[in-house]
Motif scaffolding. Sequence first.
Motif, PDB file in Angstrom:
ATOM      1  N   TRP A  65       0.891  -1.077   0.058  1.00 28.76           N
ATOM      2  CA  TRP A  65      -0.252   0.183   0.183  1.00 28.76           C
ATOM      3  C   TRP A  65       0.934   1.111   0.059  1.00 28.76           C
ATOM      4  N   ASP A  71      -4.805   7.906   3.200  1.00 29.48           N
ATOM      5  CA  ASP A  71      -5.894   6.621   2.696  1.00 29.48           C
ATOM      6  C   ASP A  71      -5.023   5.317   2.962  1.00 29.48           C
ATOM      7  N   THR A  73      -3.676   3.557   0.398  1.00 33.17           N
ATOM      8  CA  THR A  73      -4.453   2.888  -0.501  1.00 33.17           C
ATOM      9  C   THR A  73      -3.937   1.521  -0.636  1.00 33.17           C
ATOM     10  N   THR A 150      -4.809  -3.144  -9.755  1.00 34.97           N
ATOM     11  CA  THR A 150      -4.124  -1.921  -9.930  1.00 34.97           C
ATOM     12  C   THR A 150      -2.796  -2.214 -10.673  1.00 34.97           C
ATOM     13  N   THR A 258      -6.735   1.751 -11.814  1.00 34.44           N
ATOM     14  CA  THR A 258      -7.435   0.335 -11.282  1.00 34.44           C
ATOM     15  C   THR A 258      -8.801   0.063 -12.120  1.00 34.44           C
ATOM     16  N   HIS A 270      -3.094  11.710  -7.274  1.00 32.66           N
ATOM     17  CA  HIS A 270      -2.881  11.968  -5.857  1.00 32.66           C
ATOM     18  C   HIS A 270      -1.728  12.767  -5.538  1.00 32.66           C
ATOM     19  N   TRP A 280      -7.735  10.811  -4.073  1.00 32.72           N
ATOM     20  CA  TRP A 280      -7.486  10.630  -5.239  1.00 32.72           C
ATOM     21  C   TRP A 280      -8.541  11.364  -6.081  1.00 32.72           C
TER      22      TRP A 280
END
Length: 383
Positions: A65, A71, A73, A150, A258, A270, A280
């Motif tokens: 991540w 976030d 992500t 992703t 993604t 981002h 994002w």
Amino acid sequence: MASPNFFYIISILFLQLVLVFGNVTLSSTLSTNNNNSWLSPSGEFAFGFRQLNKNNTNFFMLAIWYNKISDKTIVWTAQNDNNLVQAPKGSQIQLTSGGLTLTTSQGDSLWTAQPNNAVSYGTMLDTGNFVLVNKTSTFVWESFNFPTDTLLPKQSLDLSGTLTSRFSETNFSSGRFQLYFNGDNILMSPLAWPTQLRYDSYYSSNVPENYNSSSLVFDELGDIYVETNNINGTRVKPPGKNWGDLVLDSKLYYYRATLDYYGVFTQYSHPRDINAKQGWSIMRYVPDDICIDIRSDFGSGTCGYNSYCSIENQRPSCKCPYGYSLTDQSNQFGGCQLNFPLGCEVDNGEVLNVKPEEVYEYSVVEGVDWPLSDYERLQPYSQ
Ligand SMILES: *[C@@H]1O[C@H](CO)[C@@H](O)[C@H](O)[C@H]1NC(C)=O
Ligand SMILES: *[C@@H]1O[C@H](CO)[C@@H](O)[C@H](O)[C@H]1NC(C)=O
Ligand SMILES: *[C@@H]1O[C@H](CO)[C@@H](O)[C@H](O)[C@H]1NC(C)=O
Ligand SMILES: *[C@@H]1O[C@H](CO)[C@@H](O)[C@H](O)[C@H]1NC(C)=O
Ligand SMILES: *[C@@H]1O[C@H](CO)[C@@H](O)[C@H](O)[C@H]1NC(C)=O
Ligand SMILES: *[C@@H]1O[C@H](CO)[C@@H](O)[C@H](O)[C@H]1NC(C)=O
């Protein structure tokens, strides 16, 4: 007099930095019981365990991540044959010369990454690629070669590669859409659930014949295209009116692409600056309109059955007609169900104790069409 202490402090600091940011040495482990992770040199990416979802502290997934943004992500998860690996509390991952092994606290193996070549060390790279490296510095295993939903800059999808969407925003299990090469073309298809059979595609990259595609490239600058061997121009841009040309600046922005859980392939940005507005932003996406582009006899589109779809703020939004409500209140993409019982008993007044004409009413819904996919129809099932 002060200098020995000084060096002692420096070397301790140095050791700690090496432990956290350096190469992952053989026999290193991570456990779900602590919050450790293996970081890239800049600290921008982390490899380690994440809770399966917010409320579940009993199961974890092995993930990569973005570690500097709020976030956090997730860009990769460990999968077995397209199924998310769910690690119970107490599981651990270990690096040995044989590769990576994820085991439960009882020692049962859940997942492995075992290259043919002996591993010398592992590294979380600043690109977001976790790699295992052999003695002569060749990458013998890369997370970039096993993408989930992703792609990141410098990552490409080869002709046998696929992206599979997750099930919902917060559920990382394998979901309902797939992006893949079919010959020279990138296609996107809905997947039957749970068999994962591919239904008719709803998007094609339309690479001209004889172009001989080699991969879908996400380049260092942040551009995305199909790389081909054609002499007149090797890059084919994904066709779509919402896939424009962009001014890209990867020094200022993180980029990712993604296959979203509702079937749209989206490039996001981002800001890297933590003082800039976080979150994002959608840069571009295909297909143009997921609500009408999925036109298959099978499956039930992006919204599920008994629902209707519209595009709001560049994203599909699913609603239930009058008299229906979401089958799963927490998932607007999971379809709708009737709010009232249906059947002859109702018509005969046996259930609600009212006359049939008081049971039903007509309601007008304007500007809505259900051209296909009237009902969920699953393949390969015979009943
Ligand atoms: C692990 O770190 C996350 C994010 O900083 C935090 O929310 C969570 O509570 C931590 N969990 C444990 C067991 O320390
Ligand atoms: C998590 O728990 C909160 C509070 O109990 C609840 O509102 C929320 O719906 C739960 N989320 C999930 C994904 O189960
Ligand atoms: C490292 O891997 C590469 C590619 O597989 C191979 O050619 C090389 O011989 C390997 N090095 C060692 C020391 O095994
Ligand atoms: C995610 O969705 C799948 C498919 O519906 C379901 O089987 C699984 O239990 C869900 N996982 C979580 C953590 O909710
Ligand atoms: C594409 O592949 C075909 C068959 O392999 C080959 O005959 C043709 O020359 C290739 N074209 C290009 C532009 O590389
Ligand atoms: C390349 O362009 C030339 C001139 O426009 C054209 O004649 C030729 O067919 C093209 N070749 C390919 C492989 O597209």
